[in-house]
Scaffold this motif. Structure first.
Motif, PDB file in Angstrom:
ATOM      1  N   UNK A   1       0.842  -1.200   0.000  1.00 15.22           N
ATOM      2  CA  UNK A   1       0.000   0.000   0.000  1.00 15.22           C
ATOM      3  C   UNK A   1       0.877   1.249   0.000  1.00 15.22           C
ATOM      4  N   UNK A   2       1.936   1.215   0.787  1.00 17.67           N
ATOM      5  CA  UNK A   2       2.827   2.373   0.867  1.00 17.67           C
ATOM      6  C   UNK A   2       3.542   2.627  -0.454  1.00 17.67           C
ATOM      7  N   UNK A   3       3.797   1.562  -1.210  1.00 14.88           N
ATOM      8  CA  UNK A   3       4.410   1.728  -2.528  1.00 14.88           C
ATOM      9  C   UNK A   3       3.433   2.416  -3.495  1.00 14.88           C
ATOM     10  N   UNK A   4       2.136   2.156  -3.301  1.00 10.86           N
ATOM     11  CA  UNK A   4       1.108   2.816  -4.115  1.00 10.86           C
ATOM     12  C   UNK A   4       1.037   4.305  -3.756  1.00 10.86           C
ATOM     13  N   UNK A   5       1.060   4.626  -2.459  1.00 11.19           N
ATOM     14  CA  UNK A   5       1.050   6.024  -2.004  1.00 11.19           C
ATOM     15  C   UNK A   5       1.715   6.086  -0.641  1.00 11.19           C
ATOM     16  N   UNK A   6       2.809   6.829  -0.536  1.00 11.79           N
ATOM     17  CA  UNK A   6       3.586   6.880   0.707  1.00 11.79           C
ATOM     18  C   UNK A   6       3.097   7.958   1.665  1.00 11.79           C
ATOM     19  N   UNK A   7       2.019   8.659   1.312  1.00 12.20           N
ATOM     20  CA  UNK A   7       1.554   9.786   2.131  1.00 12.20           C
ATOM     21  C   UNK A   7       0.218   9.501   2.808  1.00 12.20           C
ATOM     22  N   UNK A   8       0.003   8.253   3.212  1.00  6.37           N
ATOM     23  CA  UNK A   8      -1.189   7.879   3.961  1.00  6.37           C
ATOM     24  C   UNK A   8      -0.777   7.705   5.417  1.00  6.37           C
ATOM     25  N   UNK A   9      -1.288   8.554   6.288  1.00  2.00           N
ATOM     26  CA  UNK A   9      -0.861   8.555   7.685  1.00  2.00           C
ATOM     27  C   UNK A   9      -1.095   7.217   8.354  1.00  2.00           C
ATOM     28  N   UNK A  10      -2.266   6.620   8.146  1.00  2.00           N
ATOM     29  CA  UNK A  10      -2.597   5.375   8.825  1.00  2.00           C
ATOM     30  C   UNK A  10      -1.667   4.238   8.409  1.00  2.00           C
ATOM     31  N   UNK A  11      -1.271   4.190   7.144  1.00  2.00           N
ATOM     32  CA  UNK A  11      -0.358   3.147   6.674  1.00  2.00           C
ATOM     33  C   UNK A  11       1.022   3.341   7.288  1.00  2.00           C
ATOM     34  N   UNK A  12       1.491   4.577   7.318  1.00  2.00           N
ATOM     35  CA  UNK A  12       2.779   4.849   7.965  1.00  2.00           C
ATOM     36  C   UNK A  12       2.727   4.508   9.452  1.00  2.00           C
ATOM     37  N   UNK A  13       1.584   4.806  10.079  1.00  2.00           N
ATOM     38  CA  UNK A  13       1.422   4.458  11.495  1.00  2.00           C
ATOM     39  C   UNK A  13       1.509   2.943  11.694  1.00  2.00           C
ATOM     40  N   UNK A  14       0.808   2.191  10.861  1.00  2.00           N
ATOM     41  CA  UNK A  14       0.821   0.736  11.015  1.00  2.00           C
ATOM     42  C   UNK A  14       2.215   0.159  10.745  1.00  2.00           C
ATOM     43  N   UNK A  15       2.916   0.694   9.758  1.00  2.21           N
ATOM     44  CA  UNK A  15       4.282   0.227   9.494  1.00  2.21           C
ATOM     45  C   UNK A  15       5.200   0.574  10.669  1.00  2.21           C
ATOM     46  N   UNK A  16       5.000   1.757  11.249  1.00  2.00           N
ATOM     47  CA  UNK A  16       5.784   2.125  12.422  1.00  2.00           C
ATOM     48  C   UNK A  16       5.497   1.217  13.596  1.00  2.00           C
ATOM     49  N   UNK A  17       4.210   0.924  13.806  1.00  2.00           N
ATOM     50  CA  UNK A  17       3.810   0.053  14.917  1.00  2.00           C
ATOM     51  C   UNK A  17       4.401  -1.349  14.752  1.00  2.00           C
ATOM     52  N   UNK A  18       4.249  -1.933  13.562  1.00  2.00           N
ATOM     53  CA  UNK A  18       4.750  -3.300  13.332  1.00  2.00           C
ATOM     54  C   UNK A  18       6.261  -3.370  13.497  1.00  2.00           C
ATOM     55  N   UNK A  19       6.969  -2.385  12.972  1.00  2.00           N
ATOM     56  CA  UNK A  19       8.429  -2.400  13.101  1.00  2.00           C
ATOM     57  C   UNK A  19       8.868  -2.175  14.532  1.00  2.00           C
ATOM     58  N   UNK A  20       8.109  -1.405  15.301  1.00  2.00           N
ATOM     59  CA  UNK A  20       8.416  -1.258  16.721  1.00  2.00           C
ATOM     60  C   UNK A  20       8.279  -2.598  17.433  1.00  2.00           C
ATOM     61  N   UNK A  21       7.211  -3.342  17.134  1.00  2.00           N
ATOM     62  CA  UNK A  21       7.019  -4.647  17.766  1.00  2.00           C
ATOM     63  C   UNK A  21       8.145  -5.621  17.409  1.00  2.00           C
ATOM     64  N   UNK A  22       8.730  -5.471  16.219  1.00  2.00           N
ATOM     65  CA  UNK A  22       9.821  -6.345  15.797  1.00  2.00           C
ATOM     66  C   UNK A  22      11.178  -5.856  16.285  1.00  2.00           C
ATOM     67  N   UNK A  23      11.218  -4.677  16.918  1.00  2.00           N
ATOM     68  CA  UNK A  23      12.484  -4.135  17.402  1.00  2.00           C
ATOM     69  C   UNK A  23      13.281  -3.403  16.346  1.00  2.00           C
ATOM     70  N   UNK A  24      12.664  -3.120  15.179  1.00  2.00           N
ATOM     71  CA  UNK A  24      13.345  -2.360  14.122  1.00  2.00           C
ATOM     72  C   UNK A  24      13.145  -0.863  14.387  1.00  2.00           C
ATOM     73  N   UNK A  25      13.920  -0.328  15.317  1.00  2.00           N
ATOM     74  CA  UNK A  25      13.622   0.995  15.850  1.00  2.00           C
ATOM     75  C   UNK A  25      13.853   2.116  14.843  1.00  2.00           C
ATOM     76  N   UNK A  26      14.918   2.040  14.064  1.00  2.00           N
ATOM     77  CA  UNK A  26      15.189   3.099  13.092  1.00  2.00           C
ATOM     78  C   UNK A  26      14.080   3.174  12.059  1.00  2.00           C
ATOM     79  N   UNK A  27      13.649   2.017  11.608  1.00  2.00           N
ATOM     80  CA  UNK A  27      12.561   1.958  10.644  1.00  2.00           C
ATOM     81  C   UNK A  27      11.260   2.447  11.274  1.00  2.00           C
ATOM     82  N   UNK A  28      10.995   2.026  12.510  1.00  2.00           N
ATOM     83  CA  UNK A  28       9.784   2.468  13.211  1.00  2.00           C
ATOM     84  C   UNK A  28       9.786   3.979  13.385  1.00  2.00           C
ATOM     85  N   UNK A  29      10.939   4.540  13.693  1.00  2.00           N
ATOM     86  CA  UNK A  29      11.050   5.984  13.878  1.00  2.00           C
ATOM     87  C   UNK A  29      10.726   6.737  12.595  1.00  2.00           C
ATOM     88  N   UNK A  30      11.220   6.231  11.481  1.00  4.65           N
ATOM     89  CA  UNK A  30      10.983   6.890  10.202  1.00  4.65           C
ATOM     90  C   UNK A  30       9.493   6.917   9.862  1.00  4.65           C
TER      91      UNK A  30
END
Length: 636
Positions: free
Chosen positions: A43-72
């Protein structure tokens, strides 16, 4: 996502909506983070400016411990739309990244905008605010933290405890054993510290000690003669066993249950230890207050007196894992109370009288972190502290770590004074920590702009993919919300050009980077800098997969090329063995590419051992450079 905003992308919009639903299902129904991330990224590849998608990607990466990615992703979500979940996500990410100033700003904004229906509740976030405030005042001492790889696995390891005056160590793990005790519950293991390192752990193969169910080591007496063991699940019991010190391998036997009032049918007990003189027993139990507190009981003839709550030690949170220094003058324990910097931290308190202790204070960062630190112990002289933590960077959930520990220095420190945080505006923090960056992709031959170049950006040295983008018709690739002051790896694949691999350090003074690609040249060696193998093995490490995927992409884009994979070693050891190892490693890479769909006719492997060094083998740095993997195009 509606047609109003994407009038010319009807089919792609429909696919993006379907991918979002699939991602939500993987996350909410199955808690499968990897699968959810895969579809959110579509979805993010289709449009990178959707807040909810960025939020979900941040949340999932936080749960996996990928902090730099979650921060972005979290920061991008905030830039697009500020909601309570987005504020909370940014607060947690920055708390775990040990950026307390920025975390406090987001916690404060969450509390200011809080509504009664919001989750998490206000009281919980106020506790997190307190933890971040303590972190702001905490000293970050320059201690070296080491994970003990020979003891750790992809599961949980904890409770490392030496038998005093020996090199033998016990610990607990829930990994599946290959012994006759073939279970995935918690079992007790042992290891020896030999030649400067811990040997691989072995399970204690005794069914009376490692029962069917959870069996964890809780403590070892200072005489070395008694082990305290925890058995059970939610409501467990404490036992003790005698250790035979006459054998080379010292193992516990003749287990007995500790008496009442330590074990009590109505209360949960999870761990304890005898005082060095053996006259009292300190333990953690959940009794009338609804949290785990530290208690002690003393011998009175053949009986033990009713448990006494330790003054000054217990907080509003949980106190667990008591451990004494060798002479009993210092008590260590873990707590998630208000004075931790996040989760469970390790605290210490100095003895001031008979079962009387000073106000406890936390060990410094980086021993403590925003994650959980538990089960502290030391070697005989206190120069080394061992503990377990679930911080990122380990092998599994909880891993065992060691750190040099200066006991005299810690005892001289005053108890921590928590000061009021100094707030900066959120915009100023974002300006300092986040950049929008451009890459200009040009041909090295004539400086022409290269469109359609596939670019992969990943964190270094964590090797986590941060962005996958393509250069536009002007050869420009825009990267939004890239963390400042960080090193990234950049891999570029473009048809007709050599595979490009580079490390780039992003700083606040430069937002444009020009990168030049070489046209494919026959027999031109390219070093694959992020290919790693297990020691003295041809098994490819997972951290190599991003680099291998880029080689795979290069071969798919340039469908006619034939390449040779070349393996090299340093000059340590036998020449013939090095030659064989380098050949096996080159073969392993070829096998990986064949499994990924590349025709074997396009791949040749060759090991060169210690030949053709690129650096001096007299230094460790030079040897590291010589241990490498290269590839070259031999037919185009």
């Amino acid at each position: 996502m509606t047609k109003t905003f994407f009038p010319d992308k009807g089919n792609a919009l429909h696919t993006a909506k379907q991918n979002f639903k699939i991602a939500e299902n993987w996350l909410n129904e199955y808690n499968s983070l990897d699968s959810a991330i895969l579809y959110y990224e579509k979805v993010n590849a289709f449009c990178s400016n959707i807040s909810d998608v960025n939020y979900k990607l941040g949340y999932c990466n936080l749960q996996k411990g990928n902090l730099t990615l979650a921060d972005s992703f979290a920061t991008k979500a905030y830039q697009l739309k500020s909601t309570l979940p987005v504020l909370y996500l940014n607060a947690r990410v920055n708390h775990y990244l040990e950026n307390p100033e920025k975390a406090l700003v987001f916690y404060q904004k969450y509390l200011e905008q809080y509504t009664p229906t919001a989750s998490p509740d206000k009281k919980y976030v106020e506790q997190l605010f307190q933890h971040a405030n303590v972190m702001l005042s905490s000293k970050n001492e320059q201690y070296q933290i080491n994970t003990i790889d020979s003891l750790n696995s992809e599961e949980d390891e904890f409770s490392p405890l030496f038998i005093p005056n020996t090199s033998q160590l016990f610990f607990s793990s829930n990994k599946k054993s290959m012994s006759s005790i073939n279970e995935e519950s918690i079992n007790i293991y042992y290891s020896f510290f030999k030649d400067g390192e811990f040997q691989k752990g072995k399970i204690l193969n005794n069914r009376s000690i490692n029962i069917r169910g959870n069996s964890g080591i809780s403590s070892i007496s200072k005489s070395g003669k008694t082990m305290v063991i925890y058995h059970g699940f939610s409501v467990g019991r404490l036992y003790y066993a005698k250790i035979d010190l006459t054998k080379d391998t010292k193992l516990p036997n003749h287990k007995k249950k500790l008496p009442s009032p330590i074990n009590n049918y109505f209360y949960q007990v999870i761990g304890g230890t005898f005082t060095p003189d053996g006259k009292a027993f300190y333990f953690s139990s959940k009794r009338k207050d609804g949290v785990f507190n530290l208690y002690y009981t003393k011998r009175n003839g053949k009986k033990w007196v009713d448990p006494i709550l330790l003054e000054k030690i217990n907080s509003k949170g949980n106190e667990i894992d008591p451990y004494f220094s060798a002479n009993g003058d210092t008590l260590y324990f873990s707590s998630d109370g208000p004075n931790s910097i996040g989760g469970y931290d390790i605290f210490q308190s100095v003895k001031t009288g008979d079962h009387s202790w000073s106000k406890p204070f936390g060990l410094p960062m980086p021993i403590n972190s925003a994650y959980d630190e538990k089960t502290p112990s030391t070697n005989d002289d206190g120069s080394l502290i061992l503990f377990s933590s679930n911080r990122p960077g380990g092998k599994g959930g909880f891993d065992i770590y060691s750190s040099s520990y200066q006991k005299e220095k810690m005892e001289e420190e005053e108890p921590m004074v928590v000061s009021e945080p100094q707030f900066h505006t959120l915009d100023s923090i974002l300006d300092e920590n986040l950049l929008n960056t451009q890459l200009h992709i040009l041909s090295k031959k004539d400086s022409s702009q290269l469109s359609g170049a596939k670019i992969t950006i990943y964190t270094f040295p964590e090797n986590i993919v941060l962005r996958r983008i393509v250069s536009d018709t002007n050869g420009v690739a825009k990267i939004n919300a890239i963390p400042n002051d960080h090193t990234f790896g950049v891999n570029i694949v473009k048809k007709g050009y050599d595979l490009f691999s580079l490390k780039v350090h992003i700083d606040s003074l430069k937002t444009d980077y020009t990168l030049y690609l070489d046209s494919i040249e026959l027999n031109h060696n390219i070093t694959l800098k992020n290919i790693f193998f297990d020691t003295n093995s041809s098994k490819i490490k997972k951290s190599s997969y991003n680099e291998l995927e880029n080689v795979l992409s290069f071969l798919k884009v340039n469908s006619n090329v034939v390449i040779q994979i070349e393996g090299y070693t340093d000059n340590t050891g036998d020449y013939d063995i090095n030659m064989m190892l380098s050949q096996k490693r080159a073969d392993a890479i070829v096998a990986y590419l064949i499994d990924a769909g590349i025709s074997k006719e396009r791949l040749i492997s060759k090991g060169f051992g210690e030949e053709n060094p690129v650096a001096d083998n007299k230094t460790e740095e030079g040897k590291a450079q010589n241990r490498r993997t290269e590839f070259k195009v031999i037919k185009n």
